[in-house]
Design an enzyme around this catalytic site. Structure first.
Site, short mmCIF file in Angstrom:
data_model
loop_
_atom_site.label_atom_id
_atom_site.label_comp_id
_atom_site.label_asym_id
_atom_site.label_seq_id
_atom_site.Cartn_x
_atom_site.Cartn_y
_atom_site.Cartn_z
N LEU A 146 0.91 -1.15 0.00
CA LEU A 146 0.00 0.00 0.00
C LEU A 146 0.94 1.20 0.00
CD1 LEU A 146 -2.69 -1.05 2.65
CD2 LEU A 146 -2.89 -1.08 0.15
N PRO A 147 1.17 1.81 -1.15
CA PRO A 147 2.32 2.71 -1.36
C PRO A 147 2.21 4.08 -0.70
CG PRO A 147 0.96 2.64 -3.31
CD PRO A 147 0.38 1.64 -2.36
N CYS A 148 2.28 4.10 0.62
CA CYS A 148 2.24 5.38 1.34
C CYS A 148 3.49 6.21 1.07
CB CYS A 148 2.04 5.15 2.83
SG CYS A 148 3.16 3.98 3.58
N HIS A 149 4.56 5.58 0.55
CA HIS A 149 5.76 6.35 0.21
C HIS A 149 5.51 7.28 -0.97
CE1 HIS A 149 5.95 2.73 -2.33
NE2 HIS A 149 6.62 3.48 -3.20
N ARG A 150 4.44 7.05 -1.71
CA ARG A 150 4.10 7.89 -2.87
C ARG A 150 3.28 9.12 -2.49
NH1 ARG A 150 2.24 2.69 -6.42
NH2 ARG A 150 4.30 1.72 -6.55
#
Length: 180
Positions: A146-150
Protein backbone atom coordinates in the site's frame (compact mmCIF):
# COMPACT_ATOMS: atom_id res chain seq x y z
CA UNK A 1 -5.02 -19.90 18.87
CA UNK A 2 -4.83 -17.95 15.61
CA UNK A 3 -1.32 -17.03 14.47
CA UNK A 4 0.26 -14.17 12.59
CA UNK A 5 3.41 -15.60 11.05
CA UNK A 6 6.11 -12.99 10.58
CA UNK A 7 9.54 -12.97 9.01
CA UNK A 8 12.20 -10.40 8.27
CA UNK A 9 12.93 -9.19 4.77
CA UNK A 10 16.26 -7.36 4.30
CA UNK A 11 15.91 -4.68 1.63
CA UNK A 12 18.37 -2.20 0.17
CA UNK A 13 16.87 0.58 2.29
CA UNK A 14 16.11 -1.19 5.57
CA UNK A 15 14.77 -4.36 7.11
CA UNK A 16 11.07 -4.99 6.63
CA UNK A 17 8.93 -7.32 8.71
CA UNK A 18 6.34 -9.29 6.76
CA UNK A 19 3.30 -10.78 8.48
CA UNK A 20 0.67 -13.18 7.18
CA UNK A 21 -2.65 -14.22 8.65
CA UNK A 22 -4.99 -16.79 7.13
CA UNK A 23 -3.49 -16.60 3.66
CA UNK A 24 -3.18 -12.81 3.37
CA UNK A 25 -0.42 -10.31 4.02
CA UNK A 26 -1.33 -8.13 7.01
CA UNK A 27 2.03 -6.53 7.78
CA UNK A 28 4.95 -5.07 5.85
CA UNK A 29 6.54 -2.68 8.30
CA UNK A 30 9.95 -1.20 8.85
CA UNK A 31 11.89 -2.98 11.60
CA UNK A 32 13.61 0.31 12.49
CA UNK A 33 10.27 2.05 12.99
CA UNK A 34 9.28 2.91 16.56
CA UNK A 35 5.78 1.79 15.68
CA UNK A 36 6.64 -1.66 14.36
CA UNK A 37 6.23 -3.58 17.63
CA UNK A 38 3.08 -1.63 18.60
CA UNK A 39 1.56 -2.27 15.18
CA UNK A 40 2.28 -5.99 15.39
CA UNK A 41 0.67 -6.10 18.85
CA UNK A 42 -2.35 -4.10 17.59
CA UNK A 43 -2.78 -6.57 14.75
CA UNK A 44 -2.55 -9.50 17.14
CA UNK A 45 -5.29 -8.01 19.33
CA UNK A 46 -7.51 -7.11 16.36
CA UNK A 47 -7.18 -10.58 14.86
CA UNK A 48 -7.23 -12.42 18.22
CA UNK A 49 -3.92 -13.99 17.28
CA UNK A 50 -0.44 -14.57 18.59
CA UNK A 51 2.69 -13.42 16.76
CA UNK A 52 4.99 -16.22 15.65
CA UNK A 53 8.37 -15.08 14.38
CA UNK A 54 9.91 -17.42 11.87
CA UNK A 55 12.68 -17.65 9.35
CA UNK A 56 11.78 -18.28 5.72
CA UNK A 57 12.82 -21.92 5.97
CA UNK A 58 11.53 -22.72 9.46
CA UNK A 59 8.96 -25.42 10.05
CA UNK A 60 6.94 -23.09 12.32
CA UNK A 61 5.53 -21.29 9.32
CA UNK A 62 3.50 -23.60 7.17
CA UNK A 63 0.63 -23.65 4.75
CA UNK A 64 -1.05 -20.51 3.48
CA UNK A 65 1.02 -18.17 5.67
CA UNK A 66 4.31 -19.60 4.39
CA UNK A 67 3.09 -19.27 0.80
CA UNK A 68 2.00 -15.66 1.31
CA UNK A 69 5.24 -14.68 3.04
CA UNK A 70 7.21 -16.27 0.21
CA UNK A 71 5.04 -14.61 -2.46
CA UNK A 72 5.46 -11.22 -0.76
CA UNK A 73 9.24 -11.70 -0.49
CA UNK A 74 9.52 -12.69 -4.16
CA UNK A 75 7.46 -9.68 -5.22
CA UNK A 76 9.65 -7.42 -3.09
CA UNK A 77 12.75 -8.98 -4.70
CA UNK A 78 11.34 -8.07 -8.12
CA UNK A 79 10.23 -4.62 -6.90
CA UNK A 80 13.70 -3.75 -5.60
CA UNK A 81 15.17 -5.05 -8.88
CA UNK A 82 12.89 -2.58 -10.72
CA UNK A 83 10.81 -5.37 -12.28
CA UNK A 84 7.55 -5.33 -10.28
CA UNK A 85 5.22 -2.38 -10.73
CA UNK A 86 2.09 -4.07 -9.38
CA UNK A 87 1.74 -6.43 -6.44
CA UNK A 88 -0.52 -9.48 -6.53
CA UNK A 89 -0.08 -10.66 -2.93
CA UNK A 90 -3.53 -10.75 -1.27
CA UNK A 91 -3.77 -8.20 1.54
CA UNK A 92 -5.71 -8.17 4.79
CA UNK A 93 -6.60 -4.58 5.62
CA UNK A 94 -7.36 -3.86 9.25
CA UNK A 95 -8.45 -0.73 11.08
CA UNK A 96 -11.52 1.46 11.17
CA UNK A 97 -13.71 1.87 8.10
CA UNK A 98 -12.14 5.30 7.59
CA UNK A 99 -8.58 3.91 7.78
CA UNK A 100 -9.43 1.15 5.33
CA UNK A 101 -10.96 3.68 2.88
CA UNK A 102 -7.78 5.75 3.05
CA UNK A 103 -5.52 2.72 2.59
CA UNK A 104 -7.60 1.53 -0.37
CA UNK A 105 -7.11 4.98 -1.93
CA UNK A 106 -3.34 4.45 -1.69
CA UNK A 107 -3.68 1.57 -4.19
CA UNK A 108 -4.81 4.08 -6.82
CA UNK A 109 -1.46 5.89 -6.86
CA UNK A 110 0.33 4.49 -9.89
CA UNK A 111 3.87 3.15 -9.85
CA UNK A 112 6.34 6.02 -10.21
CA UNK A 113 3.61 8.59 -9.46
CA UNK A 114 2.86 10.63 -6.35
CA UNK A 115 -0.27 12.11 -4.81
CA UNK A 116 -0.80 14.67 -2.08
CA UNK A 117 -2.56 14.04 1.19
CA UNK A 118 -5.39 16.26 -0.07
CA UNK A 119 -5.74 14.11 -3.21
CA UNK A 120 -5.90 10.96 -1.10
CA UNK A 121 -8.51 12.57 1.16
CA UNK A 122 -10.61 13.33 -1.92
CA UNK A 123 -10.17 9.81 -3.37
CA UNK A 124 -11.17 8.31 -0.01
CA UNK A 125 -14.36 10.40 0.01
CA UNK A 126 -13.28 12.72 2.83
CA UNK A 127 -11.94 15.87 1.14
CA UNK A 128 -12.08 17.99 4.31
CA UNK A 129 -10.30 15.43 6.50
CA UNK A 130 -6.73 15.90 5.29
CA UNK A 131 -5.17 15.73 8.76
CA UNK A 132 -7.12 12.55 9.66
CA UNK A 133 -6.11 11.07 6.30
CA UNK A 134 -2.46 11.85 7.04
CA UNK A 135 -2.80 10.04 10.37
CA UNK A 136 -4.38 7.01 8.69
CA UNK A 137 -1.54 6.93 6.16
CA UNK A 138 1.06 7.23 8.94
CA UNK A 139 -0.50 4.17 10.55
CA UNK A 140 -0.40 2.08 7.36
CA UNK A 141 0.81 -1.37 8.46
CA UNK A 142 1.45 -2.64 4.91
CA UNK A 143 4.16 -0.35 3.53
CA UNK A 144 5.21 -0.63 -0.12
CA UNK A 145 2.26 -2.92 -0.98
CA UNK A 146 0.00 0.00 0.00
CA UNK A 147 2.32 2.71 -1.36
CA UNK A 148 2.24 5.38 1.34
CA UNK A 149 5.76 6.35 0.21
CA UNK A 150 4.10 7.89 -2.87
CA UNK A 151 2.23 10.46 -0.76
CA UNK A 152 3.82 13.91 -0.70
CA UNK A 153 2.94 17.38 0.54
CA UNK A 154 0.59 19.58 -1.51
CA UNK A 155 3.63 21.49 -2.78
CA UNK A 156 5.32 18.25 -3.86
CA UNK A 157 7.65 18.19 -0.86
CA UNK A 158 8.84 14.90 0.56
CA UNK A 159 7.14 14.50 3.92
CA UNK A 160 7.66 12.07 6.80
CA UNK A 161 7.73 8.34 6.31
CA UNK A 162 7.62 5.49 8.78
CA UNK A 163 10.67 3.88 7.19
CA UNK A 164 12.53 7.19 7.33
CA UNK A 165 12.96 9.96 4.77
CA UNK A 166 16.00 8.21 3.27
CA UNK A 167 13.92 5.09 2.56
CA UNK A 168 11.16 7.23 1.02
CA UNK A 169 13.69 8.96 -1.26
CA UNK A 170 15.16 5.57 -2.17
CA UNK A 171 11.75 4.10 -3.10
CA UNK A 172 10.64 7.14 -5.11
CA UNK A 173 13.97 7.21 -6.94
CA UNK A 174 13.78 3.45 -7.61
CA UNK A 175 10.34 3.83 -9.13
CA UNK A 176 11.30 6.85 -11.21
CA UNK A 177 14.13 4.87 -12.85
CA UNK A 178 12.42 1.50 -13.30
CA UNK A 179 10.27 0.05 -16.01
CA UNK A 180 8.46 -3.25 -16.12
Amino acid sequence: MNRISIRKYPSECGVLVLGAFRGRLCLCDWKASERYRREAERLARALDAEIVETEATEEGCAGAEAEILEQAAQELDRYFAGKCVRFETPLLLTGTDFQIQVREALREIGYGKTASYAEIAKRAGHPAAVRAVANAIAGNPISIFLPCHRVVGSDGSITGYRGGIEAKFFLLNLESQSTD
